[in-house]
Design a protein around this motif. Structure first.
Motif, short mmCIF file in Angstrom:
data_model
loop_
_atom_site.label_atom_id
_atom_site.label_comp_id
_atom_site.label_asym_id
_atom_site.label_seq_id
_atom_site.Cartn_x
_atom_site.Cartn_y
_atom_site.Cartn_z
N GLY A 285 0.99 -1.44 -0.12
CA GLY A 285 -0.03 0.17 -0.25
C GLY A 285 0.28 1.39 0.45
N ARG A 286 2.06 0.99 0.23
CA ARG A 286 3.08 2.52 0.23
C ARG A 286 2.98 3.16 -1.92
NH1 ARG A 286 9.38 3.20 1.93
NH2 ARG A 286 9.31 5.68 1.78
N VAL A 287 2.76 4.36 -1.39
CA VAL A 287 2.71 5.11 -2.86
C VAL A 287 3.70 5.49 -3.58
CG1 VAL A 287 1.80 7.35 -3.56
CG2 VAL A 287 0.09 5.90 -1.96
N TYR A 288 3.60 5.11 -4.86
CA TYR A 288 4.60 6.07 -5.54
C TYR A 288 4.34 6.18 -7.14
CZ TYR A 288 8.00 1.62 -3.59
OH TYR A 288 8.36 0.75 -2.81
N ALA A 289 5.51 7.10 -6.64
CA ALA A 289 5.29 8.33 -7.88
C ALA A 289 6.73 7.93 -9.10
CB ALA A 289 5.27 9.85 -7.07
N ILE A 290 6.37 6.99 -10.10
CA ILE A 290 7.19 6.80 -11.15
C ILE A 290 6.86 7.90 -12.14
CG2 ILE A 290 7.29 4.60 -12.53
CD1 ILE A 290 7.11 4.47 -9.58
N ILE A 291 8.28 8.29 -12.62
CA ILE A 291 8.58 9.40 -13.62
C ILE A 291 9.49 9.00 -14.17
CG2 ILE A 291 7.66 11.27 -11.81
CD1 ILE A 291 10.92 11.48 -10.80
N PRO A 292 9.91 9.54 -15.50
CA PRO A 292 11.04 9.18 -16.57
C PRO A 292 11.82 8.70 -16.32
CG PRO A 292 9.14 10.89 -17.50
CD PRO A 292 8.83 10.49 -15.77
N ASP A 293 12.85 8.42 -16.18
CA ASP A 293 14.09 8.15 -15.60
C ASP A 293 14.94 9.39 -16.28
OD1 ASP A 293 13.89 5.29 -15.18
OD2 ASP A 293 14.52 5.06 -16.59
N ASP A 294 14.67 10.66 -17.30
CA ASP A 294 15.69 11.45 -17.72
C ASP A 294 15.10 12.84 -16.29
OD1 ASP A 294 13.54 11.85 -19.00
OD2 ASP A 294 14.49 12.58 -20.50
N VAL A 295 13.83 12.37 -15.79
CA VAL A 295 13.82 13.27 -14.65
C VAL A 295 14.13 12.79 -13.75
CG1 VAL A 295 12.20 14.57 -13.81
CG2 VAL A 295 12.14 13.77 -16.59
N ALA A 296 14.13 11.69 -13.33
CA ALA A 296 14.29 11.05 -12.00
C ALA A 296 15.99 10.71 -11.63
CB ALA A 296 13.94 9.11 -12.01
N ARG A 297 16.73 10.57 -12.78
CA ARG A 297 18.26 10.98 -12.02
C ARG A 297 18.54 12.27 -11.73
NH1 ARG A 297 19.31 8.53 -16.26
NH2 ARG A 297 19.45 6.23 -15.71
N PRO A 298 18.79 13.61 -12.38
CA PRO A 298 18.79 14.47 -11.67
C PRO A 298 18.34 14.71 -10.26
CG PRO A 298 17.79 15.56 -13.67
CD PRO A 298 18.06 13.74 -13.64
N LEU A 299 17.19 14.37 -9.91
CA LEU A 299 16.07 14.90 -9.01
C LEU A 299 16.99 13.85 -7.81
CD1 LEU A 299 14.06 15.76 -7.98
CD2 LEU A 299 11.87 14.50 -8.57
N ALA A 300 17.46 12.85 -8.19
CA ALA A 300 17.98 11.23 -7.11
C ALA A 300 19.28 12.34 -6.74
CB ALA A 300 17.59 9.99 -7.30
N ALA A 301 19.64 12.92 -7.58
CA ALA A 301 21.33 13.53 -7.55
C ALA A 301 20.56 14.80 -5.97
CB ALA A 301 21.62 13.65 -8.11
N ALA A 302 19.84 15.52 -6.76
CA ALA A 302 19.23 16.90 -5.73
C ALA A 302 19.47 16.24 -4.25
CB ALA A 302 18.41 17.72 -6.24
N SER A 303 18.05 14.85 -4.46
CA SER A 303 17.91 14.66 -3.41
C SER A 303 18.60 14.56 -1.85
CB SER A 303 16.95 13.32 -3.40
OG SER A 303 17.88 12.35 -3.32
N THR A 304 19.86 13.69 -2.81
CA THR A 304 21.28 13.53 -1.10
C THR A 304 21.86 14.34 -1.37
OG1 THR A 304 22.20 12.58 -3.11
CG2 THR A 304 20.98 11.28 -1.84
N GLU A 305 22.05 15.78 -1.55
CA GLU A 305 23.17 16.75 -1.65
C GLU A 305 22.76 17.22 -0.38
OE1 GLU A 305 24.54 21.36 -2.79
OE2 GLU A 305 22.62 20.77 -3.85
N GLY A 306 23.88 16.98 0.76
CA GLY A 306 23.93 17.63 1.83
C GLY A 306 24.03 16.34 2.69
N ALA B 6 10.74 7.51 -8.32
CA ALA B 6 11.61 6.57 -8.97
C ALA B 6 11.06 6.53 -10.24
CB ALA B 6 11.26 4.78 -8.20
N GLY B 7 12.54 6.44 -10.69
CA GLY B 7 12.20 6.17 -12.12
C GLY B 7 11.47 5.47 -13.02
N GLU B 8 11.17 5.12 -14.00
CA GLU B 8 10.69 4.23 -14.73
C GLU B 8 11.14 2.50 -14.92
OE1 GLU B 8 9.98 6.27 -18.57
OE2 GLU B 8 8.01 6.45 -18.13
N SER B 9 12.78 3.00 -15.21
CA SER B 9 13.63 2.08 -15.08
C SER B 9 13.77 0.91 -13.67
CB SER B 9 14.71 2.12 -16.21
OG SER B 9 14.46 2.19 -17.05
N ALA B 10 13.43 1.63 -12.48
CA ALA B 10 13.47 0.85 -11.07
C ALA B 10 12.60 0.66 -10.77
CB ALA B 10 14.38 2.45 -10.28
N TRP B 11 10.91 0.77 -11.54
CA TRP B 11 9.93 0.02 -10.95
C TRP B 11 9.70 -0.97 -11.37
CZ3 TRP B 11 7.04 -0.26 -7.34
CH2 TRP B 11 5.45 -0.38 -7.33
#
Length: 149
Positions: free
Chosen positions: A27-48, A106-111
């Motif tokens: 029941g955990r919710v996932y937002a699946i997005i295109p890989d080319d959007v997920a990759r820079p968003l994932a990098a931004a999520s860990t800055e700091g 998560a990106g589409e390829s990770a789902w």
């Protein structure tokens, strides 16, 4: 709290129609997005974030309200609310212009749609770390995006 980042993350403009909102078997919710959007968003999520740090609560640096990161997270919030209007953490987003998404981006390829779960390992760069948050209020951090984990 960390200072607002000066690192610029960019990627394609995300449209609500490109966000698939789904749940896993628990029941955990996932937002699946295109890989080319997920990759820079994932990098931004860990800055700091220091993976060697010890503690129970961490957050990324704040990303400016007008940044690509904040704009992308706002599109994801909108898609989640379209699919689940009473989603915890986002119910007041339309009134307060801020909120939290307690789910996975998560990106589409990770789902794995058939198994209804994410695939860790080779796709770690497509999984956003932490819960996305848009700060509400009128202070200097209003509208900024932070990832809590």
């Amino acid at each position: 709290m960390n200072a607002i980042t000066t690192t610029t993350y960019t990627g394609p403009t995300l449209l609500r129609a490109e966000v698939t909102v789904t749940t896993d078997a628990t029941g955990r919710v996932y937002a699946i997005i295109p890989d080319d959007v997920a990759r820079p968003l994932a990098a931004a999520s860990t800055e700091g974030y220091d993976p060697a740090a010890r503690g129970i609560y961490f957050e990324s640096v704040p990303h400016a309200a007008g940044s690509w990161v904040a704009a992308t997270v706002r599109v994801i919030f909108g898609a989640v609310l379209d699919a689940m209007p009473d989603r915890r953490g986002l119910r007041d987003y339309s009134q307060r212009d801020g909120g939290d998404f307690y789910g996975v981006i998560a990106g589409e390829s990770a789902w794995d749609a058939e198994a209804r779960c994410w695939e860790r390992g080779e796709h770690n760069d497509l999984i956003v770390t932490g819960n996305a948050s848009i700060a509400w209020g009128r202070g200097p951090l209003a509208g900024t995006c932070i990832f809590h984990f």
